[in-house]
Design an enzyme around this catalytic site. Sequence first.
Site, PDB file in Angstrom:
ATOM      1  N   ARG A  25       0.850  -1.179   0.000  1.00 24.24           N
ATOM      2  CA  ARG A  25       0.000   0.000   0.000  1.00 24.24           C
ATOM      3  C   ARG A  25       0.893   1.238   0.000  1.00 24.24           C
ATOM      4  O   ARG A  25       2.045   1.188   0.430  1.00 24.24           O
ATOM      5  CB  ARG A  25      -0.898   0.032   1.234  1.00 24.24           C
TER       6      ARG A  25
ATOM      7  N   LYS B  53      -2.714  -1.758   7.836  1.00 22.69           N
ATOM      8  CA  LYS B  53      -3.867  -1.176   8.521  1.00 22.69           C
ATOM      9  C   LYS B  53      -3.991  -1.752   9.927  1.00 22.69           C
ATOM     10  O   LYS B  53      -3.762  -2.931  10.156  1.00 22.69           O
ATOM     11  CB  LYS B  53      -5.144  -1.454   7.722  1.00 22.69           C
TER      12      LYS B  53
ATOM     13  N   HIS C 268      -1.695   2.667  -6.160  1.00 17.86           N
ATOM     14  CA  HIS C 268      -2.583   1.529  -5.926  1.00 17.86           C
ATOM     15  C   HIS C 268      -2.768   0.690  -7.185  1.00 17.86           C
ATOM     16  O   HIS C 268      -3.093  -0.494  -7.109  1.00 17.86           O
ATOM     17  CB  HIS C 268      -3.933   2.017  -5.401  1.00 17.86           C
TER      18      HIS C 268
ATOM     19  N   ARG D 168      -0.271  -1.962  -7.003  1.00 15.05           N
ATOM     20  CA  ARG D 168      -0.726  -2.996  -6.068  1.00 15.05           C
ATOM     21  C   ARG D 168      -1.736  -3.917  -6.749  1.00 15.05           C
ATOM     22  O   ARG D 168      -1.678  -5.144  -6.599  1.00 15.05           O
ATOM     23  CB  ARG D 168      -1.327  -2.336  -4.825  1.00 15.05           C
TER      24      ARG D 168
ATOM     25  N   HIS E 130      -4.973  -8.476   3.553  1.00 16.43           N
ATOM     26  CA  HIS E 130      -6.389  -8.207   3.747  1.00 16.43           C
ATOM     27  C   HIS E 130      -6.843  -8.694   5.118  1.00 16.43           C
ATOM     28  O   HIS E 130      -6.467  -9.772   5.562  1.00 16.43           O
ATOM     29  CB  HIS E 130      -7.217  -8.876   2.646  1.00 16.43           C
TER      30      HIS E 130
ATOM     31  N   TYR F 237       0.525 -13.985   9.280  1.00 18.70           N
ATOM     32  CA  TYR F 237       0.493 -15.292   8.612  1.00 18.70           C
ATOM     33  C   TYR F 237      -0.063 -16.404   9.495  1.00 18.70           C
ATOM     34  O   TYR F 237       0.558 -17.433   9.680  1.00 18.70           O
ATOM     35  CB  TYR F 237       1.902 -15.661   8.098  1.00 18.70           C
TER      36      TYR F 237
END
Length: 310
Positions: free
Chosen positions: A156, A180, A249, A252, A275, A284
């Site tokens: 990002r 995020k 983006h 991406r 995500h 992970y």
Amino acid sequence: MSRAPRHLAANLRSAVGHYLKYLQNERRAAAHTVESYRRDLSRLADFCVQRGQADWAALTTPDVRQFVSAMHHAGLAPRSIQRLLSATRSFYRFLLREGLARRSPAVGVPAPRAPRRLPQALSADEATRLVEVPGADALSRRDRAILELFYSSGLRLSELAGLNLADIDFGESLVRVTGKGAKERLLPVGSAAVSAVQAWLHERTGLASAGETALFVSKRGQRLSVRAIEQRVALCARRQGLGRRVHPHMLRHSFASHLLESSGDLRAVQELLGHANLSTTQIYTHLDFQHLARVYDQAHPRARRKKAVR
């Protein structure tokens, strides 16, 4: 502006200021997220001032509906109104927690429906042409390293802007990013990107201010801003003759599209993108990292990661 509206605005903006500090310091929200919320809540505060309201607790659901209607008629895009409502709901959760409101007037208020748009991606040839921006000067090498990292690892914009020197592991060809919600994840870095970053680091030494930890710096020696990165990407696309507006983006999206086309492994691609539905509380947790690295090495057109020297 008369004294009364200024007094009203000061009362409203004081609560907004406390909320933005909460986002920045406790939620560790990205700088551009905090700035977006500041703009959105300033619009709402202006609306309240015009109506003579000095207390956030006095705002009603019909008021919010009228505000949304006013923004829509003023030409604000549906997606922007959706973001504005999201900011308002988040703000009122904060006010409720602080005892400054009894309910959220934005709950259940819909935004105008936005047309569904598929993300735009470059072709593999276009992406290759873009990242191979020519030039041996410091800024050209920096820009190439930025483009290679975007396309190599699907970062990002805020993630790339926030990278520090310590986040790159050249031995393992990995980059640690903070996404995020301040969640960290490790991403593989292709050999082309590793080489580009290493070439940039030779130039960075002569540009960076003393004590600057940012991986990418401006010619003034300070961390390169999100806006500056957007501008450099767009400039490189024009210079490379891509013939359309390119933003970070899009790289991406290109990373995800090309990897998915080659591998067919949707879950691995989503994990690499960070995500939230696949990366909740740990890095992970859903897929083994070695599997992710194997999918990346086999599928990404510019992967071919070097084996670590042991």
